[in-house]
Design an enzyme around this catalytic site. Structure first.
Site, PDB file in Angstrom:
ATOM      1  N   SER A 149      16.277  -0.409 -18.586  1.00  0.00           N
ATOM      2  CA  SER A 149      15.327   0.599 -18.051  1.00  0.00           C
ATOM      3  C   SER A 149      14.379   1.054 -19.209  1.00  0.00           C
ATOM      4  O   SER A 149      15.070   1.252 -20.417  1.00  0.00           O
ATOM      5  CB  SER A 149      15.988   1.683 -17.312  1.00  0.00           C
ATOM      6  N   TYR A 164      22.912   7.806 -16.861  1.00  0.00           N
ATOM      7  CA  TYR A 164      21.759   6.538 -16.715  1.00  0.00           C
ATOM      8  C   TYR A 164      21.261   6.044 -18.060  1.00  0.00           C
ATOM      9  O   TYR A 164      21.441   4.967 -18.796  1.00  0.00           O
ATOM     10  CB  TYR A 164      20.808   6.887 -15.557  1.00  0.00           C
TER      11      TYR A 164
HETATM   12  N1  NAP Z   1      13.589   0.344  -9.223  1.00  0.00           N
HETATM   13  C1  NAP Z   1      13.225   0.849 -10.498  1.00  0.00           C
HETATM   14  O1  NAP Z   1      12.355   1.530 -10.512  1.00  0.00           O
HETATM   15  C2  NAP Z   1      14.285   0.284 -11.764  1.00  0.00           C
HETATM   16  C3  NAP Z   1      13.719   0.924 -12.966  1.00  0.00           C
HETATM   17  C4  NAP Z   1      14.292   0.813 -14.292  1.00  0.00           C
HETATM   18  C5  NAP Z   1      15.631  -0.137 -14.081  1.00  0.00           C
HETATM   19  N2  NAP Z   1      15.870  -0.712 -12.927  1.00  0.00           N
HETATM   20  C6  NAP Z   1      17.082  -1.508 -13.041  1.00  0.00           C
HETATM   21  O2  NAP Z   1      16.915  -2.725 -12.239  1.00  0.00           O
HETATM   22  C7  NAP Z   1      18.131  -3.157 -11.517  1.00  0.00           C
HETATM   23  C8  NAP Z   1      17.804  -3.453 -10.100  1.00  0.00           C
HETATM   24  O3  NAP Z   1      17.662  -2.136  -9.620  1.00  0.00           O
HETATM   25  P1  NAP Z   1      16.842  -2.059  -8.038  1.00  0.00           P
HETATM   26  O4  NAP Z   1      15.829  -1.164  -8.098  1.00  0.00           O
HETATM   27  O5  NAP Z   1      16.503  -3.521  -7.556  1.00  0.00           O
HETATM   28  O6  NAP Z   1      18.212  -1.546  -7.139  1.00  0.00           O
HETATM   29  P2  NAP Z   1      18.688  -1.527  -5.677  1.00  0.00           P
HETATM   30  O7  NAP Z   1      17.591  -1.962  -4.871  1.00  0.00           O
HETATM   31  O8  NAP Z   1      19.268  -0.345  -5.503  1.00  0.00           O
HETATM   32  O9  NAP Z   1      19.658  -3.005  -5.891  1.00  0.00           O
HETATM   33  C9  NAP Z   1      20.875  -3.102  -6.651  1.00  0.00           C
HETATM   34  C10 NAP Z   1      21.808  -3.984  -6.293  1.00  0.00           C
HETATM   35  O10 NAP Z   1      22.908  -4.010  -7.187  1.00  0.00           O
HETATM   36  C11 NAP Z   1      23.947  -3.965  -6.192  1.00  0.00           C
HETATM   37  N3  NAP Z   1      25.153  -3.147  -6.733  1.00  0.00           N
HETATM   38  C12 NAP Z   1      25.265  -1.713  -6.815  1.00  0.00           C
HETATM   39  N4  NAP Z   1      26.333  -1.353  -7.147  1.00  0.00           N
HETATM   40  C13 NAP Z   1      27.157  -2.265  -7.181  1.00  0.00           C
HETATM   41  C14 NAP Z   1      28.559  -2.728  -7.591  1.00  0.00           C
HETATM   42  N5  NAP Z   1      29.409  -1.525  -7.814  1.00  0.00           N
HETATM   43  N6  NAP Z   1      28.967  -3.935  -7.622  1.00  0.00           N
HETATM   44  C15 NAP Z   1      28.086  -4.834  -7.385  1.00  0.00           C
HETATM   45  N7  NAP Z   1      26.917  -4.962  -6.937  1.00  0.00           N
HETATM   46  C16 NAP Z   1      26.346  -3.672  -6.993  1.00  0.00           C
HETATM   47  C17 NAP Z   1      23.631  -3.450  -4.772  1.00  0.00           C
HETATM   48  O11 NAP Z   1      24.166  -3.992  -3.793  1.00  0.00           O
HETATM   49  P3  NAP Z   1      25.231  -3.269  -3.006  1.00  0.00           P
HETATM   50  O12 NAP Z   1      24.821  -1.819  -3.101  1.00  0.00           O
HETATM   51  O13 NAP Z   1      25.504  -3.910  -1.882  1.00  0.00           O
HETATM   52  O14 NAP Z   1      26.623  -3.500  -4.027  1.00  0.00           O
HETATM   53  C18 NAP Z   1      22.037  -4.100  -5.059  1.00  0.00           C
HETATM   54  O15 NAP Z   1      22.137  -5.548  -4.635  1.00  0.00           O
HETATM   55  C19 NAP Z   1      19.265  -2.122 -11.869  1.00  0.00           C
HETATM   56  O16 NAP Z   1      19.689  -2.387 -13.316  1.00  0.00           O
HETATM   57  C20 NAP Z   1      18.241  -0.590 -12.289  1.00  0.00           C
HETATM   58  O17 NAP Z   1      19.099   0.150 -13.104  1.00  0.00           O
HETATM   59  C21 NAP Z   1      15.279  -0.319 -11.555  1.00  0.00           C
END
Ligand code: NAP
Length: 265
Positions: A149, A164
């Site tokens: 991030s 985080y």
């Molecule tokens: N969205 C943003 O603006 C943003 C910004 C900076 C960084 N990121 C990073 O990008 C990555 C993806 O984020 P996203 O925004 O796509 O989030 P998201 O839509 O919430 O997706 C997260 C995914 O991780 C899975 N997950 C969560 N907890 C888990 C666990 N305990 N075991 C296995 N799987 C798990 C979730 O599925 P389940 O809940 O079904 O397990 C889901 O498939 C993350 O590393 C996040 O920190 C996102």
């Protein structure tokens, strides 16, 4: 998504958090590039939706395996790793699953919640790398990407997101240290900072009580969504995939930095 067709043909990719958001789009792009896929998350229905999206997209003709597991649980993680490796070598590992929790004043965060965040955001990616690395090294080719991030560059910008910030900083340090260890093996390890992406994670933060997570943090996320500053998961995934076939090792990739210099191997 504009990814070179078949660049990963015959390779198996494990994508964590592949049920929605960035992970799903990375999986779709990898399939388009010819990879076989292992999709991992906790929600079986969302993983099946990704599997259906893969079939509908007609992307590639690779095999798809679904593993339902909580990566924050050591036992489930070990079973998931065993199931993945029973199928054969994993040569592409995208550690994308993470939690933004716990949010709130640091003094009020129970240590048990902190431990859960470190288990999922730091220990799990390291454990998955450790399990898949022997096969990659034997093959003389492998790609590990740890989704981090922008908070690591500006920890102060997400006040009350201390866990985080700390976990993502640790993940980046691990990645760059691992990359140095892998020098010359044909296996690379890089960090990916995906930008501010319109996913469930962002929606979840906006839905929290401002009193609990802090009004400033809540307002920051609400404002950027209202201002249309969030990019799509497909956009972010395409930026990661544009770098994945290259030979760069030990680099912090940022979603917006696709300049020739940043892409150079
Ligand atoms: N969205 C943003 O603006 C943003 C910004 C900076 C960084 N990121 C990073 O990008 C990555 C993806 O984020 P996203 O925004 O796509 O989030 P998201 O839509 O919430 O997706 C997260 C995914 O991780 C899975 N997950 C969560 N907890 C888990 C666990 N305990 N075991 C296995 N799987 C798990 C979730 O599925 P389940 O809940 O079904 O397990 C889901 O498939 C993350 O590393 C996040 O920190 C996102």
């Amino acid at each position: 998504m504009n990814v070179t067709v078949d660049v990963f043909a015959g390779r198996t990719a494990l994508v964590t958090g592949a049920g929605r958001g960035i992970g799903r789009q990375v999986a779709l792009g990898l399939a388009q590039a010819g990879a076989d896929l292992i999709l991992l998350a906790r929600s079986a229905d969302q993983l099946e939706d990704t599997r259906a999206a893969l079939a509908e997209s007609g992307a590639g003709c690779g095999r798809v395996m679904v593993i339902k597991a909580d990566l924050g649980d050591e036992g489930q993680r070990a079973q998931a790793v065993a199931a993945a490796l029973a199928r054969g070598r994993v040569e592409i590992l995208v550690n994308n699953a993470a939690t933004v929790e716990p949010l709130g004043a640091t003094a009020e965060i129970p240590v048990s919640d902190l431990r859960r965040a470190f288990e999922l955001n730091v220990i799990a990616p390291i454990a998955l790398a450790a399990a898949t690395l022997p096969g990659m090294i034997e093959a003389g080719w492998g790609r590990i990407v740890n989704v981090s991030s922008g908070i690591v560059a500006h920890p102060e910008a997400m006040t009350r997101g201390n866990a985080y910030a700390a976990t993502k900083a640790a993940l980046e340090a691990h990645t760059l240290n691992l990359a140095a260890e892998l020098h010359g093996t044909g296996v690379t390890a890089n960090v990916y900072r995906p930008g501010r992406v319109d996913t469930a994670m962002q929606t979840w933060i906006r839905g929290q009580d401002p009193e609990r997570i802090g009004a400033a943090l809540h307002e920051r996320f609400t404002r950027s969504a209202a201002a249309g500053e969030l990019i799509t998961a497909e956009h972010s995934a395409a930026s990661l995939l544009a770098r994945l076939g290259g030979a760069q090792n030990g680099v912090v990739w940022d979603v917006d930095d696709l300049s020739p210099d940043s892409m150079a191997g």
